[in-house]
Design an enzyme around this catalytic site. Structure first.
Site, PDB file in Angstrom:
ATOM      1  CG  MET A  47       0.057  -2.888   5.124  1.00  0.00           C
ATOM      2  SD  MET A  47      -0.846  -1.972   4.563  1.00  0.00           S
ATOM      3  CE  MET A  47      -1.957  -2.629   3.566  1.00  0.00           C
TER       4      MET A  47
ATOM      5  N   GLY B 290       3.220   2.424  10.595  1.00  0.00           N
ATOM      6  CA  GLY B 290       3.311   1.240  12.131  1.00  0.00           C
ATOM      7  C   GLY B 290       2.128   0.286  11.934  1.00  0.00           C
TER       8      GLY B 290
ATOM      9  CD  GLU C 246      -2.937   1.403   2.084  1.00  0.00           C
ATOM     10  OE1 GLU C 246      -2.573   0.680   3.253  1.00  0.00           O
ATOM     11  OE2 GLU C 246      -4.491   2.035   2.779  1.00  0.00           O
TER      12      GLU C 246
ATOM     13  CD  GLU D 236      -3.379  -1.595  10.174  1.00  0.00           C
ATOM     14  OE1 GLU D 236      -3.325  -1.870   9.374  1.00  0.00           O
ATOM     15  OE2 GLU D 236      -2.168  -1.075  10.569  1.00  0.00           O
TER      16      GLU D 236
HETATM   17  N1  BES Z   1      -3.438   1.263   5.837  1.00  0.00           N
HETATM   18  C1  BES Z   1      -2.457   1.831   6.568  1.00  0.00           C
HETATM   19  C2  BES Z   1      -1.002   0.833   6.788  1.00  0.00           C
HETATM   20  C3  BES Z   1      -0.380   1.861   5.759  1.00  0.00           C
HETATM   21  C4  BES Z   1      -0.391   3.619   6.039  1.00  0.00           C
HETATM   22  C5  BES Z   1       0.115   1.596   4.503  1.00  0.00           C
HETATM   23  C6  BES Z   1       0.235   4.321   4.869  1.00  0.00           C
HETATM   24  C7  BES Z   1       0.750   2.259   3.195  1.00  0.00           C
HETATM   25  C8  BES Z   1       0.735   3.885   3.651  1.00  0.00           C
HETATM   26  C9  BES Z   1      -2.428   1.012   7.736  1.00  0.00           C
HETATM   27  O1  BES Z   1      -3.835   0.368   8.333  1.00  0.00           O
HETATM   28  C10 BES Z   1      -2.923   1.634   9.256  1.00  0.00           C
HETATM   29  O2  BES Z   1      -3.473   3.351   9.207  1.00  0.00           O
HETATM   30  N2  BES Z   1      -1.185   2.799  10.308  1.00  0.00           N
HETATM   31  C11 BES Z   1      -0.964   3.507  11.035  1.00  0.00           C
HETATM   32  C12 BES Z   1      -1.704   2.951  12.386  1.00  0.00           C
HETATM   33  C13 BES Z   1      -2.891   2.933  12.704  1.00  0.00           C
HETATM   34  C14 BES Z   1      -3.173   2.517  13.863  1.00  0.00           C
HETATM   35  C15 BES Z   1      -3.153   4.304  12.082  1.00  0.00           C
HETATM   36  C16 BES Z   1       0.533   3.442  11.100  1.00  0.00           C
HETATM   37  O3  BES Z   1       0.974   2.702  10.057  1.00  0.00           O
HETATM   38  O4  BES Z   1       0.069   4.395  10.911  1.00  0.00           O
HETATM   39 ZN    ZN Z   2      -5.047   2.067   8.755  1.00  0.00          ZN
END
Ligand code: BES
Ligand code: ZN
Length: 896
Positions: free
Chosen positions: A290, A288, A148, A325
């Site tokens: 995925m 953080g 992603e 997640e």
């Molecule tokens: N889908 C995202 C991870 C992601 C973020 C992939 C940006 C590619 C680009 C994941 O679900 C997410 O949102 N992760 C957050 C943590 C969450 C608790 C808000 C993150 O990685 O900061």
């Molecule tokens: Zn997310």
């Protein structure tokens, strides 16, 4: 560079603004240009021959014409496969060598004559050279993926867009000694040994998914494993995969996963849908975590936790991210996004789901206050600055720049408002209908809103403006007291944001109660909805001196502007039955005093009166026997300098006021001194009560939260005493919360104990990367007068590297969030961040671009610092080798 390189936009019309892009600006992608893909890809087969610096990838795509695509004959025949840094070694169509292809930039274009074909393309990639950490990369000897948003195209030529759903079969082969564990999405369907110490595994994921949810992991890992039985009786194998040395720190993650699985069944009726749930922890990770289907990849920071190395807050963060997640399995994976403009559809909704989960696990009041604090620290400044955008943006140049606090946190607030408007039960009817209607589809925010209208019984025509409009609405409150009632006149106004010069009114749900200062009983709560630009509400009053408590629980992400008397605020801070409203009244009291002081508006008498009011309110909080300590710690927190910056820089047009971070810092420090002096006895009493509570005492957590807060007041008023307290706490600590809290106090002091304890901490944890990250962060965040020189020295420390995002953030994100260092009046802080951006951009552009927004505050800051900030942005812009990521953020930050 000045605004010349960015198109000037006298009309404020976004169409015109983009009419003449500069040659350096990457092309704009627009939401309104969405078209379905001409081809469906029902099945995808990937074959990996794994090697750390050479991996061969063979991708076989079954494709067929998409009946939903409308276009010319040529368009219908064209299969555009995205690539990023790939070259095709070999292309076959329907089993034969194929010549009718071409490259368009980095995309591969194939012309296909018939209704259905099989396309096979072979590429080679070098994971160990992948410092961007997107696609397939090497981390500490293992291989893992991050796809992603647009990382899959760095692995294989593919229609790398979220509306192309495919079932994946993945075969991987590699050296068994290097990669004893081979994982991909779904279930393992075969494995075996090959020649020369090789082995292979084949995985199949039965659920169609977009390419951004693909994942593969190969490495030397062990699992903490425990099954979960779903409510329908399916047994799910749950594994947390880590390196052997970390296994003892995985119980909390595994338990959190089980709690999340259960909660989602009970609260949203969502059950897991595979027999296996794998989570892998990696130490080099841009984000953080995925949510890849059945195979989440996590930053070690959000997996590993034990009492010796993780704070109470770290434990909470692990639980929250694991849940987040997991929740994506429905809000994101089963129902995914049609295009990246719909990102908030999965992220905003999933953030709300993880917030509600954590509220249920840990207590609603404190969690709500924490979430509002995050919103105000990260999202309000974004909404007030050059990067402001709606939760559903209209255009972007680089999508990774739109994983923002607005899309995530404001997105969650917007859906929370729907929940407030509908009520919990109707909201559930709405989400049930949404999941039902769109299961297996790539949906839009509009689909979510319609499902809420039909399922929850809401009418959301005007509400849709929350999706289109950027900026934080301001609601002013005027109150007229009658004989038996109070009439409130509410006016809403949203300031202009880039590309959106005019705004319309949005529906604003406000929980509200009218208390009486002279009455023992409190007023009853009701919810009103402000829909017009100006509207009056008449509410019964319950006594002679009415005090209105408004936006209780922070039901709407708005800024309330009102001129409440100090006595009323003190009353609300001490007495309101809504915990958020108490917190808010305390914040208001402090903001009002500190902003007026920083603006130089207070004479000696007014200054003393302000401090006395705060002292009284604070005393009530310190001594209230009814409060639990976790909540007490929230109420004791002075508004952050970032929040004060926002309050001081408020107003627009001719009333615009500029923020002065130097004055804010000095006033806030002075207030800490005053409280430390005036409430010495109360603070000491409180400290004595909590100092020696045993770690596993149920009251221990709240107590641990209080200790460094109390010490921070003493650090300002009596540094020697604070140093002694903190040293004692550090030496006696049997857990990381106490150890880190004590060290954070010591880091700000010019004391010998600072050096000895920093060294002790380093020596004890030198082999634990996550704790060494804390060691960097504590120093970068400190109030020490020499913080800039200290950060500069830390950048030369042998443990520092620009290649590991956690390490970069631990030093420089922390520093950028340290107002005293970052806003140093000579510009040295701004220069340091600009230097990092330039050095990091060629290594990891996505992470580099995230450092730009702190420099975007220049329009709202006093002129001396504004010029220094702007010239650093210009220096970055002058580099002609910038990534698309950083280029976009810098041009937006400088644009008029
Ligand atoms: N889908 C995202 C991870 C992601 C973020 C992939 C940006 C590619 C680009 C994941 O679900 C997410 O949102 N992760 C957050 C943590 C969450 C608790 C808000 C993150 O990685 O900061
Ligand atoms: Zn997310």
């Amino acid at each position: 560079m000045d605004s010349a390189r960015t198109p000037t936009n006298p009309t404020g019309n976004p169409e015109l603004a983009d009419a003449a892009p500069s040659p350096q600006d990457p092309p704009v992608i627009r939401r309104k240009d969405y078209r379905p893909f001409p081809w469906l890809v029902p099945e995808t087969r990937l074959d990996f021959a794994l090697g750390l610096d050479n991996t061969r990838v063979s991708a076989t795509l079954k494709v067929e014409r998409n009946p939903a695509f409308e276009g010319s004959r040529d368009e219908k025949r064209t299969l555009r496969l995205n690539g990023d840094g790939l070259s095709a070694d070999q292309i076959e169509v329907d089993g034969a060598r194929f010549g009718d292809w071409s490259m368009d930039g980095s995309d591969l274009i194939v012309q296909l004559p018939d209704e259905a074909h099989t396309v096979e393309i072979v590429t080679h990639i070098d994971p160990s050279a992948n410092t961007a950490l997107m696609g397939l990369y090497a981390s500490g000897g293992m291989l893992c993926t991050q796809c992603e948003a647009e990382g899959f195209r760095r692995i294989a030529f593919f229609p790398d867009r979220p509306d192309v759903l495919s079932t994946y079969t993945v075969r991987m082969a590699g050296d068994k000694a290097l990669f004893p564990v081979l994982l991909a999405n779904g279930n393992k369907v075969g494995e075996g040994e090959g020649a020369d110490g090789e082995h292979w595994a084949e995985w199949h994921d039965p659920w169609p998914k977009p390419s951004y949810l693909f994942a593969l992991v190969a490495g030397d890992l062990v699992a903490n494993s425990r099954p979960f039985t779903t409510r329908s009786g399916r047994e799910v194998e749950c594994n947390i995969w880590v390196r052997e040395a970390d296994l003892s720190r995985t119980d909390h993650a595994l338990e959190s996963l089980h709690r999340a699985m259960k909660w989602d069944e009970e609260t949203f009726g969502r059950e897991y849908d595979l027999d296996l749930y794998n989570i892998v922890a990696v130490s080099d990770f841009n984000m953080g975590a995925m949510e890849n289907k059945g195979l989440n990849v996590f930053n070690t920071k959000y997996v590993l936790a034990d009492n010796d190395t993780a704070t109470d807050a770290d434990f909470d963060a692990v639980e929250g991210v694991i849940a987040h997640e997991y929740f994506h399995n429905w809000s994101g994976n089963r129902v995914t996004c049609r295009d990246w403009f719909q990102l908030s559809l999965k992220e905003g909704f999933t953030v709300l789901r993880d917030q509600l989960f954590s509220q249920d696990m840990r207590g609603e009041a404190v969690k709500r206050i924490e979430d509002v604090r995050i919103l105000r620290a990260a999202q309000f400044p974004e909404d007030a600055g050059p990067l402001a955008h709606p939760i559903r943006p209209d255009s972007y140049r680089e999508i990774s720049n739109f994983y923002t606090a607005t899309v995530y946190n404001k997105g969650a607030e917007v859906i929370r408002m729907m929940r407030t408007l509908a009520g919990v039960e109707n909201f559930r009817r709405g989400t049930d209908l949404y999941f039902d209607r769109h299961d297996g589809e790539a949906a839009t925010c509009e689909d979510f809103i319609s499902a809420m209208e039909d399922g929850a019984g809401l009418e959301l025509a005007q509400f849709r403006r929350w999706y289109r409009q950027a900026g934080t609405p301001r609601v002013s409150v005027e109150q007229a007291v009658g004989d038996s009632d109070v009439t409130l006149t509410l006016r809403q106004q949203t300031p202009r944001t880039p590309g959106q010069p005019t705004k319309g009114p949005v529906p604003i749900p406000l929980r509200i109660a009218v208390h009486s200062r002279d009455s023992a009983t409190l007023g009853e709560e009701q919810t009103i909805v402000l829909r017009l630009a100006e509207e009056s509400f008449t509410l019964p009053k319950s006594g002679p001196a009415p005090v209105v408590s408004i936006n209780r629980g922070f039901t709407a992400p708005v800024i309330i502007e009102r001129d409440l008397g100090v006595d009323d605020l003190v009353f609300l801070a001490a007495r309101d039955d809504d915990p958020f409203a108490r917190y808010e009244a305390m914040q208001d009291l402090a903001v009002r005093h500190l902003v007026a002081a920083a603006r130089g508006e207070l004479d000696e008498a007014a200054r003393a009166a302000g401090k006395a009011a705060l002292r009284d309110a604070m005393r009530a909080i310190l001594t209230d026997p009814e409060l639990d300590d976790a909540m007490r710690a929230e109420l004791m927190q002075l508004p952050s300098e970032t929040y004060l910056f926002e309050a001081m820089a408020s107003g627009s047009g001719k009333d615009a006021q500029l923020a002065d971070p130097g004055a804010i810092h000095d006033e806030r420090e002075q207030l800490k001194v005053a409280i430390g002096v005036m409430l010495k006895r109360e603070l000491e009493g409180l400290y004595a009560r909590v100092a020696d509570i045993a770690f596993d005492d149920p009251a221990g957590r709240g107590g641990r939260k209080l200790k460094p807060m109390i010490a921070a007041f003493f650090a300002a008023s009596d540094p020697e005493r604070a140093a002694a307290m903190a040293s004692r706490q550090f030496d006696a600590a049997d857990n990381m919360t106490d150890r880190q809290g004590a060290l954070s106090v010591l880091c700000g002091l010019e004391a010998e104990a600072r050096e000895t304890r920093l060294t002790a901490f380093y020596d004890r944890y030198k082999d634990n990367a996550l704790v060494i990250d804390k060691w960097f962060t504590l120093q970068a965040l400190s109030l020490h007068p020499e913080v800039i020189a200290q950060v500069r020295a830390l950048a030369d420390h042998p443990d520092f590297t620009l290649r590991n995002p956690n390490r970069v953030r631990s030093l420089y994100m922390a520093f950028a969030a340290n107002p005293r260092g970052f806003h140093s009046a000579d510009g040295a802080g701004y220069r340091m961040i600009a230097d990092v951006i330039l050095a990091l951009d060629p290594i990891n552009a996505q992470t580099a671009a995230r450092f730009v927004s702190p420099l975007g505050k220049w329009r709202r800051i006093e002129s001396g610092r504004a010029a220094l900030m702007k010239s650093e942005l210009e220096r970055i812009a002058d580099s002609n080798a910038l990534s698309r990521d950083t280029r976009e953020q810098v041009s937006r930050s400088l644009a008029r």
